[in-house]
Scaffold this active site. Sequence first.
Site, PDB file in Angstrom:
ATOM      1  N   TYR A 159       0.853  -1.191   0.000  1.00  0.00           N
ATOM      2  CA  TYR A 159       0.000   0.000   0.000  1.00  0.00           C
ATOM      3  C   TYR A 159       0.885   1.235   0.000  1.00  0.00           C
ATOM      4  O   TYR A 159       1.847   1.313   0.756  1.00  0.00           O
ATOM      5  CB  TYR A 159      -0.900   0.016   1.225  1.00  0.00           C
ATOM      6  CG  TYR A 159      -1.909  -1.101   1.206  1.00  0.00           C
ATOM      7  CD1 TYR A 159      -2.790  -1.226   0.136  1.00  0.00           C
ATOM      8  CD2 TYR A 159      -1.971  -2.018   2.230  1.00  0.00           C
ATOM      9  CE1 TYR A 159      -3.706  -2.247   0.097  1.00  0.00           C
ATOM     10  CE2 TYR A 159      -2.892  -3.048   2.194  1.00  0.00           C
ATOM     11  CZ  TYR A 159      -3.758  -3.161   1.130  1.00  0.00           C
ATOM     12  OH  TYR A 159      -4.663  -4.181   1.086  1.00  0.00           O
ATOM     13  N   HIS A 209      -5.949   2.848   0.072  1.00  0.00           N
ATOM     14  CA  HIS A 209      -5.688   2.587   1.492  1.00  0.00           C
ATOM     15  C   HIS A 209      -5.337   3.877   2.232  1.00  0.00           C
ATOM     16  O   HIS A 209      -4.450   3.897   3.090  1.00  0.00           O
ATOM     17  CB  HIS A 209      -4.566   1.543   1.635  1.00  0.00           C
ATOM     18  CG  HIS A 209      -4.842   0.524   2.697  1.00  0.00           C
ATOM     19  ND1 HIS A 209      -4.159   0.486   3.883  1.00  0.00           N
ATOM     20  CD2 HIS A 209      -5.721  -0.490   2.749  1.00  0.00           C
ATOM     21  CE1 HIS A 209      -4.614  -0.513   4.617  1.00  0.00           C
ATOM     22  NE2 HIS A 209      -5.563  -1.122   3.956  1.00  0.00           N
TER      23      HIS A 209
HETATM   24 MG    MG Z   1      -9.130  -2.020   1.545  1.00  0.00          MG
END
Ligand code: MG
Length: 406
Positions: A159, A209
Amino acid sequence: MSKPITITNVRTILTAPETIPLVVVKIETSEPGLYGLGCATFTQRYLAVATAIDQYLAPYLIGKDVANIEDIWQTCQVNGYWRNGPITNNALSGVDMALWDIKGKVAGMPVYDLLGGKARAGAAVYRHADGKSLTEVEENVRKYMEQGLLYIRCQWGGYGGRIDQIKAPEGAPEGAYFDPHGYARNTVKLFDHIRNAVGDDIELLHDVHERLAPIEAVRLSKNLEPYRLFFLEDALSPEAVDWFAVMRQQSATPIAMGELFTHPQEWLPLIQNRLIDFIRCHISTIGGITPAKKLAHLCEAFGIRTAWHGPGDVSPVGHAANLHIDLSSYNFGVQEWWGPSDLIKEVFPGTPELRGGYLYANDKPGLGIDIDEKLAAKYGGTIDINISIGYPFLHNDEGLTDKAKN
Ligand code: MG
């Protein structure tokens, strides 16, 4: 009038077969052999949830009639005075799901039947195709396409981008560092590559995210428009939801939001103002099946579809609950699916099955899932969590690996 079936015992089961702490609630009843299971998994604070259940909810619930789910839910929500936090909502979810499981068993019906019956035969899922390079992501996308998946989430690096390219100042403590501009640029390159490589017949998704500043998230949403994403997930943090109005005006990329939401006032304005396209709460964190089904109905009225949170830090009991809601919801969109290991299927017999891109429930009464408590205990007890990062991380040759992929 027949004698009511009452709650005789409420307890939490802590287990981590995949190294991710899971919290399961078991409610036993006055009817011999009749019990229910619920998911109360808040991996990062699992002991706090267990305490809320064992010390506060259980004493209140003993002796209550299992039939009255709505009344029990509402009372448990307010009898601590402060409410709608992730710890108390997860605790309540464990109880709520277990009571739906019991109600199904008493009725001899699967929970999806209690919720209105099947609106579809199976629930389409998306899975996560990650990779350290464009080629690796493409290979993983193709692997899922061969398995019959119709929806695939693509991420290049962890992320927020590629961990090996992230620069931190000297002396920086261990933790997660991001290069938001590099990540946003690479994400556009990623979708340019994947869409051109695999064509238009597959739905592509992406999870930001909450790694970008709001205006950067707006720009990413615009820049991804040509690649026709099925949705862009968690582009903004819950604290920045007012920016969805800006994003909506600037881009037609569909927006999915909500896995961090705990309070109805977080989702209500987004739904009322039609600022999102998919609601994707972590069902145990909003309090279980009872509030989730109400939320699905609310969304239906506004043309918003469901995409409930479905990573490894939802227990298989929670995944089963997701599926029963998916199957019974007219406005179902897609279901996130983490892909259970053989071990987790052994610990949780009845874990839903994925076949050719669709998830299927068995037709057993209740949630159709059980737990092998002896095996669960083998992976039970307390589990180390890297509190400085907040996720259960494992160290391997490639550095830090995010185990609770969501
Ligand atoms: Mg997610």
